[in-house]
Design an enzyme around this catalytic site. Structure first.
Site, short mmCIF file in Angstrom:
data_model
loop_
_atom_site.label_atom_id
_atom_site.label_comp_id
_atom_site.label_asym_id
_atom_site.label_seq_id
_atom_site.Cartn_x
_atom_site.Cartn_y
_atom_site.Cartn_z
CG ASP A 173 -2.73 -4.75 13.87
OD1 ASP A 173 -3.53 -5.13 14.74
OD2 ASP A 173 -3.11 -4.17 12.83
CB ILE A 209 -8.15 -9.71 12.44
CG1 ILE A 209 -8.72 -10.69 11.40
CG2 ILE A 209 -8.20 -8.29 11.88
CD1 ILE A 209 -10.18 -10.43 11.07
CB SER A 251 -17.70 -12.91 23.85
OG SER A 251 -16.34 -13.25 23.95
NE ARG A 259 -1.90 -1.72 3.59
CZ ARG A 259 -2.30 -1.89 4.84
NH1 ARG A 259 -3.52 -1.51 5.20
NH2 ARG A 259 -1.49 -2.43 5.75
CE LYS A 272 0.92 -2.20 9.57
NZ LYS A 272 -0.22 -2.53 10.47
CD GLN A 295 -17.65 -1.63 10.25
OE1 GLN A 295 -17.63 -2.30 9.21
NE2 GLN A 295 -18.65 -0.82 10.55
CG HIS A 328 -1.60 -0.85 15.00
ND1 HIS A 328 -2.94 -0.99 15.31
CD2 HIS A 328 -1.54 -0.80 13.64
CE1 HIS A 328 -3.65 -1.03 14.20
NE2 HIS A 328 -2.83 -0.91 13.17
CG ASN A 378 1.63 -6.26 6.32
OD1 ASN A 378 1.88 -7.37 6.77
ND2 ASN A 378 2.26 -5.77 5.27
#
EC number: 1.4.1.1
Length: 373
Positions: free
Chosen positions: A269, A266, A219, A15, A74, A177, A95, A300
């Site tokens: 990071d 997911i 959960s 990217r 990033k 999301q 992050h 990523n």
């Protein structure tokens, strides 16, 4: 304002911080944009595209950092820390709760670090994280299905099954999301899908969204354990904005999974939600096996689909970049409170509570930090 767009150097990060259309929009506002040579090639944007949009193409990496604001995708890697300087605006995914060295480097060099992932609207949505969460969520089901194939180390399961053969079981921990988009693809592949979330209201929304075609479960540790041990694919999609991801799936739970099953983290990071995802992988070498389970822990993920990801990210970040460039960060923060929530470091201060707590550093509110100028 003078703005720099470096070439991303993270493994297989294809990217780029701005597309040519984004550059054009900033140049039209009177700003100068420097783009590092070949920065856009991974997303199939040529240097000529940027030049035609009004950018200056520079060959030296140091030149593209010698600006007032750097726009990236990033977090900077250690070899880029030498370009940090006091007052530099760094606008990118940071992050920091999982990046102690980077946090300290930003603080020591008094960088104005604005993280895409903590820009937050009044409704608590994350406008600059959402497009990449959508991409990563959709990819997670695809790559999970891929690594369930025998020649990729999986148990050889087709998620959709065939007549007379049960569908594969997919459990998604987190109904935001990323989790929602993972469920869309997993359902499309024909899997038996379960979503776990701590919010009953969100579970009701998901039940409506999917017309009851997914199993929705509260959960908690027991429900997570039961779902994990019965699943062929488990996707971790839990986010606490700016903070380290909670460890929700223990090593004992992983040991109960079938050999050849797959987990996709997911949230890696931000530290990851699986106790056994103890290392970050790359697109070059995306998986490892622990306790017979295939672990996919690429930080990523959207970098694998850079054209889609760059355009989607640019659509979201450009208005904020224009605001910063036109008004400067002080006036931009006053004009847009959501943007001010993205400020993680400011001239020697840590201005995000989650980051400060992750490393035992002193926390300074955005308001107090700005007063000290």
């Amino acid at each position: 304002m003078k703005i720099g767009i470096p070439k991303e150097i993270k493994n297989n990060e294809n990217r780029v911080g701005l597309s040519p259309s984004g550059v054009h929009a900033l140049v039209e506002q009177g700003h100068t944009v420097l783009v590092e040579k070949d920065a856009g090639l991974g997303s199939f944007f040529e240097d000529k595209d940027y030049k035609d949009a009004g950018a200056d193409i520079v060959s030296e990496q140091s030149s593209v950092w010698d600006v007032e604001m750097v726009i990236k995708v990033k977090e900077p890697l250690e070899e880029e820390y030498k370009y940090f300087k006091e007052g530099l605006i760094l606008f990118t995914y940071l992050h920091l709760a999982n990046e102690e060295k980077l946090t300290q480097a930003l603080v020591d060099n008094k960088v104005v670090g604005i993280a895409y992932e903590t820009v937050q609207l009044p409704d608590r949505s994350l406008p600059l994280l959402t497009p990449m969460s959508e991409v990563a969520g959709r990819m997670s089901a695809q790559v999970g299905s891929q690594f369930l194939q025998k020649f990729n180390g999986g148990m050889g399961i087709l998620l959709g099954g065939v007549p007379g053969v049960p569908k594969g079981k997919v459990s998604i921990i987190g109904g935001g999301q990323a989790g929602t988009n993972a469920a869309k693809i997993a359902l499309g592949l024909g899997a038996n899908v379960t979503i776990l979330d701590v919010n009953p209201k969100r579970l009701a929304e998901l039940d409506d969204l999917f017309d009851g075609r997914v199993n929705t479960i509260m959960s908690n540790p027991l429900n997570i354990e039961n779902a994990v041990k019965e699943s062929d694919l488990v996707i971790g999609a839990v986010l606490i904005p700016g903070a380290k991801a909670p460890s929700l799936v223990t090593e004992d739970m992983i040991k109960q999974m079938k050999d050849g099953s797959v987990i996709v983290d997911i949230a890696i990071d931000q530290g990851g939600i699986f106790e056994t995802t103890d290392k970050i992988t790359t697109h070059d070498d995306p998986t490892y096996v622990k306790h017979g389970v295939v672990h996919y822990a690429v930080a990523n993920m959207p970098g694998a689909v850079p054209r889609t990801s760059t355009i989607a990210l640019n659509n979201a970040t450009l208005p904020y970049a224009q605001l910063l460039a036109s008004k400067g960060y002080r006036e931009a923060f006053k004009a847009n409170h959501a943007l001010s929530l993205g400020l993680n470091t400011y001239k020697g201060h840590v201005t995000h509570k989650g980051v400060a707590e992750a490393f035992g550093l002193e926390y300074t509110s955005v308001e107090d930090a700005l007063k000290e100028d």
